[in-house]
Motif scaffolding. Structure first.
Motif, PDB file in Angstrom:
ATOM      1  N   TYR A  36       0.933   3.956 -13.188  1.00 46.29           N
ATOM      2  CA  TYR A  36       1.214   4.868 -12.075  1.00 46.29           C
ATOM      3  C   TYR A  36       2.448   5.693 -12.402  1.00 46.29           C
ATOM      4  O   TYR A  36       3.345   5.252 -13.128  1.00 46.29           O
ATOM      5  N   GLY A  43       5.100   7.984  -2.830  1.00 41.92           N
ATOM      6  CA  GLY A  43       4.293   6.857  -3.233  1.00 41.92           C
ATOM      7  C   GLY A  43       3.805   6.997  -4.660  1.00 41.92           C
ATOM      8  O   GLY A  43       3.697   8.106  -5.185  1.00 41.92           O
ATOM      9  N   PRO A  44       3.514   5.888  -5.332  1.00 46.46           N
ATOM     10  CA  PRO A  44       2.994   5.953  -6.707  1.00 46.46           C
ATOM     11  C   PRO A  44       1.678   6.711  -6.776  1.00 46.46           C
ATOM     12  O   PRO A  44       0.829   6.569  -5.892  1.00 46.46           O
ATOM     13  N   PHE A  46      -1.706   7.273  -9.024  1.00 47.30           N
ATOM     14  CA  PHE A  46      -2.500   6.602 -10.046  1.00 47.30           C
ATOM     15  C   PHE A  46      -2.711   7.486 -11.262  1.00 47.30           C
ATOM     16  O   PHE A  46      -3.008   8.679 -11.145  1.00 47.30           O
ATOM     17  N   TYR A  97      -9.175 -10.085  -3.737  1.00 48.14           N
ATOM     18  CA  TYR A  97      -8.655  -8.940  -3.000  1.00 48.14           C
ATOM     19  C   TYR A  97      -7.929  -7.951  -3.893  1.00 48.14           C
ATOM     20  O   TYR A  97      -7.304  -7.033  -3.411  1.00 48.14           O
ATOM     21  N   LYS A  99      -5.282  -8.254  -6.073  1.00 52.95           N
ATOM     22  CA  LYS A  99      -3.821  -8.284  -6.121  1.00 52.95           C
ATOM     23  C   LYS A  99      -3.316  -7.743  -7.445  1.00 52.95           C
ATOM     24  O   LYS A  99      -3.790  -8.108  -8.510  1.00 52.95           O
ATOM     25  N   LEU A 100      -2.322  -6.864  -7.387  1.00 56.14           N
ATOM     26  CA  LEU A 100      -1.666  -6.324  -8.570  1.00 56.14           C
ATOM     27  C   LEU A 100      -0.262  -6.885  -8.693  1.00 56.14           C
ATOM     28  O   LEU A 100       0.453  -7.008  -7.699  1.00 56.14           O
TER      29      LEU A 100
ATOM     30  N   ASN B  32     -10.106  -2.474   1.004  1.00 52.67           N
ATOM     31  CA  ASN B  32      -9.019  -3.449   1.039  1.00 52.67           C
ATOM     32  C   ASN B  32      -7.746  -2.663   1.342  1.00 52.67           C
ATOM     33  O   ASN B  32      -7.545  -1.556   0.817  1.00 52.67           O
ATOM     34  N   TYR B  34      -3.363  -2.806   1.844  1.00 56.46           N
ATOM     35  CA  TYR B  34      -2.185  -3.529   1.371  1.00 56.46           C
ATOM     36  C   TYR B  34      -0.923  -2.903   1.964  1.00 56.46           C
ATOM     37  O   TYR B  34      -0.829  -1.689   2.115  1.00 56.46           O
ATOM     38  N   TYR B  36       3.155  -2.925   0.880  1.00 62.07           N
ATOM     39  CA  TYR B  36       4.156  -3.268  -0.114  1.00 62.07           C
ATOM     40  C   TYR B  36       5.533  -2.847   0.396  1.00 62.07           C
ATOM     41  O   TYR B  36       5.666  -1.920   1.192  1.00 62.07           O
ATOM     42  N   LEU B  46       4.277  -7.151  -2.909  1.00 62.20           N
ATOM     43  CA  LEU B  46       3.162  -7.198  -1.964  1.00 62.20           C
ATOM     44  C   LEU B  46       3.543  -8.056  -0.768  1.00 62.20           C
ATOM     45  O   LEU B  46       3.983  -9.198  -0.921  1.00 62.20           O
ATOM     46  N   TYR B  49      -2.108  -8.262   2.724  1.00 58.87           N
ATOM     47  CA  TYR B  49      -3.333  -7.577   2.348  1.00 58.87           C
ATOM     48  C   TYR B  49      -4.414  -7.942   3.349  1.00 58.87           C
ATOM     49  O   TYR B  49      -4.335  -8.973   4.029  1.00 58.87           O
ATOM     50  N   VAL B  51      -8.830  -7.729   3.810  1.00 56.56           N
ATOM     51  CA  VAL B  51     -10.142  -7.399   3.244  1.00 56.56           C
ATOM     52  C   VAL B  51     -11.138  -6.986   4.331  1.00 56.56           C
ATOM     53  O   VAL B  51     -12.279  -6.644   4.016  1.00 56.56           O
ATOM     54  N   LEU B  90       5.229   0.899   1.545  1.00 56.49           N
ATOM     55  CA  LEU B  90       4.066   1.622   1.035  1.00 56.49           C
ATOM     56  C   LEU B  90       2.786   0.938   1.468  1.00 56.49           C
ATOM     57  O   LEU B  90       2.663  -0.282   1.384  1.00 56.49           O
ATOM     58  N   GLN B 100      -5.640   0.805  -6.970  1.00 53.82           N
ATOM     59  CA  GLN B 100      -5.131   1.010  -5.624  1.00 53.82           C
ATOM     60  C   GLN B 100      -4.527   2.412  -5.519  1.00 53.82           C
ATOM     61  O   GLN B 100      -3.906   2.892  -6.456  1.00 53.82           O
ATOM     62  N   TYR B 101      -4.722   3.013  -4.353  1.00 51.55           N
ATOM     63  CA  TYR B 101      -4.181   4.345  -4.077  1.00 51.55           C
ATOM     64  C   TYR B 101      -3.160   4.217  -2.959  1.00 51.55           C
ATOM     65  O   TYR B 101      -3.437   3.610  -1.918  1.00 51.55           O
ATOM     66  N   PHE B 102      -2.009   4.821  -3.189  1.00 54.02           N
ATOM     67  CA  PHE B 102      -0.881   4.638  -2.297  1.00 54.02           C
ATOM     68  C   PHE B 102      -0.682   5.826  -1.360  1.00 54.02           C
ATOM     69  O   PHE B 102      -0.985   6.967  -1.693  1.00 54.02           O
ATOM     70  N   GLY B 103      -0.119   5.503  -0.193  1.00 56.80           N
ATOM     71  CA  GLY B 103       0.292   6.535   0.738  1.00 56.80           C
ATOM     72  C   GLY B 103       1.666   7.076   0.373  1.00 56.80           C
ATOM     73  O   GLY B 103       2.270   6.657  -0.613  1.00 56.80           O
TER      74      GLY B 103
END
Lengths: 112, 111
Positions: A36, A43-44, A46, A97, A99-100, B32, B34, B36, B46, B49, B51, B90, B100-103
């Protein structure tokens, strides 16, 4: 415990000076290695996903590669607009789910 | 295309006050979700989360809670903020196995 370590913490380059960022990972059954880009206060964003050793992906001046223990983000002939924090993250197997686990990031500054 | 929104963008709150941060996703279903937190100069931690609707899992014990009242809405709350709750929050979405795509994030300062 899953771990992701990035180096260096900070990197200063002159415009046009190519270099690489390192991401070392220790996860159980890697299911994906993600890169990222994060600009200050945002925000990051991708960039890439790599799934298996030997895989490579490219986007403009960036190329990401993956081995069994680490990933590299190669920056060719960088420009000042490439200045940002670059984050890598790994997804371990066995999580339903997604998780990263994130590294601490490398702050890249490219001077004109 | 998918879009993720967060608000507010910045927030300054006194210690002991309540908190509510909201995140919504457009253009996808059953993602999903999340939450952070990113402290200055550190990586992403994190917090929660989800689902599915009403399903929340916590990664670390803390002063915060999360709820998912609708498929594409995720809320982060606190009854009484602590100084240590300051940070950059986030929200992110994904489908399982994919990135994952972040706001845009919310900058919270607790004074």
């Amino acid at each position: 415990e899953d771990q992701v370590t990035q180096s260096p913490e900070a990197l200063r380059l002159q415009e046009g000076e190519s270099s690489s960022l390192n991401c070392s990972y220790t996860v159980s059954g890697l299911r994906g290695l993600f890169w990222y880009r994060q600009d200050p206060g945002k925000g990051p964003e991708f960039l890439f996903t790599l799934y298996s050793a030997g895989e490579e992906k490219e986007k403009e001046r960036l190329k990401a590669t993956l081995t069994k223990k680490e990933s590299f983000l190669h920056i060719t002939a960088p420009k000042p607009e490439d200045s940002a924090t670059y984050l890598c993250a790994a997804r371990a197997g066995g999580t339903s789910y997604g998780k990263l686990t994130f590294g601490q990031g490398t702050i890249l500054t490219v001077h004109p | 295309s998918q879009t993720i929104h967060q608000w507010p963008a910045t927030l300054v709150q006194p210690v002991g006050s309540p908190l509510s941060l909201e995140c919504t996703v457009e253009g996808t279903s059953n993602p999903n979700l999340y939450w952070y937190r990113q402290a200055a100069g550190r990586g992403l931690q994190l917090l929660f989360y989800s689902v599915g609707i009403g399903q929340i899992s916590s990664e670390v014990p803390q002063n915060l809670s999360a709820s998912r009242p609708q498929d594409r809405q995720f809320i982060l709350s606190s009854k009484k903020l602590l100084l240590s709750d300051s940070g950059f929050y986030l929200c992110a979405w994904s489908h399982v196995g994919i990135e994952q795509y972040f706001g845009p994030g919310t900058r919270l300062t607790v004074t």
